[in-house]
Enzyme design. Structure first.
Site, short mmCIF file in Angstrom:
data_model
loop_
_atom_site.label_atom_id
_atom_site.label_comp_id
_atom_site.label_asym_id
_atom_site.label_seq_id
_atom_site.Cartn_x
_atom_site.Cartn_y
_atom_site.Cartn_z
N HIS A 152 48.86 77.49 48.10
CA HIS A 152 47.75 78.28 49.09
C HIS A 152 46.54 77.88 48.86
CE1 HIS A 152 45.85 81.37 46.75
NE2 HIS A 152 47.15 81.39 46.13
N CYS A 153 45.57 78.06 49.75
CA CYS A 153 44.06 77.91 49.52
C CYS A 153 43.58 79.30 50.24
CB CYS A 153 43.29 76.76 50.01
SG CYS A 153 43.90 76.37 51.80
N THR A 154 42.50 79.28 51.01
CA THR A 154 41.93 80.49 51.54
C THR A 154 42.84 80.72 52.93
OG1 THR A 154 39.90 80.44 50.66
CG2 THR A 154 40.04 81.50 52.60
N THR A 160 45.86 73.19 51.64
CA THR A 160 47.22 73.35 51.78
C THR A 160 48.05 72.67 52.68
OG1 THR A 160 46.85 75.67 51.06
CG2 THR A 160 48.96 75.26 52.36
#
Length: 254
Positions: A152-154, A160
């Site tokens: 994941h990222c934000t 992602t």
């Protein structure tokens, strides 16, 4: 609909997690050889700092043992998380598009929609050319830890999104299907104004959604500058043909 296009997220399905709207299984797609990507092994998501107790129990029930976190230093500090039984692995890629946008704002420049799209396209070219080593570590971690994992990222859309495109490409999934998975973010991700900060609406709309042009910029860079996906995987990403074959063995059904 083409069988390779079967989405693991039915249009009417309830979210898998309440505190991460863009969490989903990348399994269910078919490769060009007709093999299906295994379900329940690799998940993609937006950040995991808002999970409920029920969400944590769900992750544990899925057997997720590692979270591969592409967020930058400040992003991790703003929304930290600690999930029992899940080891967080930092694969830091700073959100350079934000820095570029802030530099323009500091100069009193408000980018147009087209200019913002161009900034995003440049960001995706950077994923290919400047962040290959980090994405290589991502791929190798999947090989080294063959238990269920989430990356994941934000927002789970750009870093992602490229990571998912890279992995699905290595598994032999065609680009049309990869783009379909990529664009699911626009249907699933719940935007959070508190995380987006202040900005002109037309700019924020571009930054916090995905467009085919973004992913095309990455694929174009792979093809034009690296000789195609196979050469990119074996070159800049740093995998051997044997490692790609092992990844396929682990993540494709017979």
């Amino acid at each position: 609909m083409n069988s390779a296009f079967e989405s693991p997220i039915p249009p009417t399905a309830a979210p898998l997690l309440q505190g991460a709207s863009n969490f989903r299984d990348i399994g269910g797609y078919r490769s060009t050889r007709g093999q299906r990507v295994r379900r329940g092994q690799v998940f993609r998501s937006d950040h995991l700092a808002g999970l409920t107790d029920a969400d944590v129990a769900r992750l544990q029930a899925l057997g997720v043992g590692h979270s591969l976190d592409f967020r930058g230093v400040n992003e991790c500090a703003a929304t930290p998380y600690n999930i029992p039984g899940v080891q967080r692995v930092a694969l830091t890629i700073e959100p350079t598009v934000i820095a570029r946008m802030q530099a323009l704002v500091a100069q009193g420049v408000v980018p147009t929609t087209d200019e913002t799209v161009d900034l995003m396209r440049e960001t995706y070219r950077d994923f290919v050319n400047r962040n290959a080593g980090t994405f290589g570590r991502f791929m190798k971690h999947l090989l080294e830890q063959p238990t269920p994992q989430v990356f994941h990222c934000t927002a789970g859309k750009d870093r992602t999104g490229f990571a998912a495109a890279l992995l699905l490409s290595a598994l032999g999934v065609e680009r049309e299907t990869i783009e379909h998975d990529y664009l699911l973010t626009n249907r699933l991700y719940r935007r959070d104004p508190r995380m987006e900060g202040n900005g002109h609406p037309h700019v924020m709309k571009v930054l916090w959604q995905v467009q085919p042009e973004f992913l095309h910029a990455a694929f174009d860079a792979v093809d034009a500058q690296h000789g195609g996906m196979d050469d990119y995987l074996y070159g800049a990403i740093g995998l051997t043909p044997q490692e790609v074959a092992e990844l396929q063995r682990l993540l494709l059904e017979d």
